[in-house]
Enzyme design. Sequence first.
Site, PDB file in Angstrom:
ATOM      1  N   LYS A  78       0.898  -1.102  -0.056  1.00 12.41           N
ATOM      2  CA  LYS A  78       0.117  -0.209   0.198  1.00 12.41           C
ATOM      3  C   LYS A  78       1.020   1.260  -0.010  1.00 12.41           C
ATOM      4  O   LYS A  78       1.916   1.359   0.687  1.00 12.41           O
ATOM      5  CB  LYS A  78      -0.829  -0.008   1.159  1.00 12.41           C
ATOM      6  CG  LYS A  78      -1.844   1.050   1.511  1.00 12.41           C
ATOM      7  CD  LYS A  78      -2.699   0.810   2.631  1.00 12.41           C
ATOM      8  CE  LYS A  78      -3.880   1.830   2.633  1.00 12.41           C
ATOM      9  NZ  LYS A  78      -4.841   1.644   3.705  1.00 12.41           N
ATOM     10  N   SER A 157      -9.822   1.669   2.719  1.00 13.48           N
ATOM     11  CA  SER A 157      -9.020   2.506   1.893  1.00 13.48           C
ATOM     12  C   SER A 157      -8.084   1.514   1.029  1.00 13.48           C
ATOM     13  O   SER A 157      -7.343   2.041   0.195  1.00 13.48           O
ATOM     14  CB  SER A 157      -8.071   3.548   2.722  1.00 13.48           C
ATOM     15  OG  SER A 157      -7.296   2.767   3.631  1.00 13.48           O
ATOM     16  N   SER A 181     -10.035  -0.761   6.979  1.00 11.21           N
ATOM     17  CA  SER A 181      -9.500  -0.493   5.652  1.00 11.21           C
ATOM     18  C   SER A 181      -8.695  -1.850   5.112  1.00 11.21           C
ATOM     19  O   SER A 181      -8.385  -1.815   4.125  1.00 11.21           O
ATOM     20  CB  SER A 181      -8.169   0.580   5.778  1.00 11.21           C
ATOM     21  OG  SER A 181      -9.190   1.680   5.478  1.00 11.21           O
TER      22      SER A 181
END
Length: 493
Positions: A78, A157, A181
């Site tokens: 990420k 997210s 997330s």
Amino acid sequence: MSDLLKMTATQAASSLLKKEISSVELTNAYIDAMETTSALNNYVTPTIEIAKKMAENSDKTFAAGSAGPLAGLPIGVKDLFCTKDTQTTACSGILKGFTPTYESTVTSQIWQSGGVMLGKLNCDEFAMGSSNETSIFGPAVNPWSAKDGAALSAGGSSGGSASSVAAGSALMSVGTDTGGSIRQPAAFCGVVGLKPTYGRCSRWGIIAFASSLDQAGPFTRTVGDSALIFSAMAGHDSKDSTSASVGVPNFSDAVNSSVEGMRIGIPGEYHMDGMDDEITRIWKQGRSWLEQAGATIVDISLPHTKYALPCYYIIAPAEASSNLARYDGVRYGNRVDAETLDEMYEATRAAGFGEEVQRRILIGTYALSAGYYDAYYLKAQQVRRLIKQDFDLAFNNVDAILTPTTPTAAFELGAKISDPITMYLNDIFTVPANLAGIPGISVPAGLSKQGLPLGLQLLAAPFREDRLFSVASAIETQAQFLLAPARSAGELL
Ligand code: GLN
């Protein structure tokens, strides 16, 4: 789709060790898949050359007999983790072009264990969102599509982290979970997502959103793979004062260990009005699977559940407003020049932050301001304590708690982005774990009528991720989700 892409990480690790395949071959298959799935917009900064180099080095460690537990396995990261000499943006305009001079502890542990970095993955800006639509790079797209063919959100997210693992363009990935997330996008994309206990993985070098809630965790195709990578990510780090000084067992031992005699709690408060029927159906299904596996099901109460979402949406923005104060155009990231210093701050932050991030800063600053601190922030902290106590009491009586991960399956891109409250409601089942600091895992359990993945969430007492792995693998075995016909996203594209 190449057979190499069909292997789980555990299978790939064993084939690598037996020298049936090489990391260079495996990594090249993933590099090709990154190319063929590029329409999913999962990678914001691919690191192909680095991946090739790391794969070559891994193959040397196999030859030398010094291979680490993740040696040769291609992994996506990420874009919230600082990666040395590789652009790290948090998918925000304010950090575009920022190249850290240091590596986050979690990623450096993964590389030290032999993992191969494929690139940086898309996410919501500063991890604020539930659909990956607040990213400056545009949304990550879910490789699953509804029967009507509409493009679906990969969740957020960590949308790129979930979508890449589901689409076969990363064998495993890492993300962060502040309010859901990891678990929500994992559920939307039909993969396994683990949010560890607060303090289990170091937060050092991860761009901060809400420091008392943020945790790093893995996305994988199976529970066994989750245990494999998690064992390498976890551990005390003196550079993070909130990192816990507890031992890291070999979590793989917990996978497939019997749940016979375990007590599993079903919290009544998670039966929400307006929840999709199919979510209720899959939840009941999970309950009976665990019963069949020999667990005892116990109805429990977590009475403060209804306050979790409002409490989270005070605490998370409050901490975010403070964490994001550092982006002032002086020390980090981009700057918009202006006449005076104050005007420079204003112009920089107005241009650099997106709408959702600005909303959070406004809410957070308001909640922390002198006249409102007691009414909002302090109150929210008190409520947080009650939520934590609910779990403490529950875990005196049960070994794990079973809930749905999300109130719906993946929704269409664009469906919720203009209505923040509807978007926030997505997190209803995931935020309590962050507020309480306890670990949670989402495991794919079945498909909706539309043919979309549905996830079940398991929660356990602090530092009992081993129990999550045991119970999640019992569900995984019964759900046979990997055999679902639409599973292979490569074939869906
Ligand atoms: N969707 C939640 C939010 O927008 C959680 C995000 C996260 O866990 N990073 O705050």
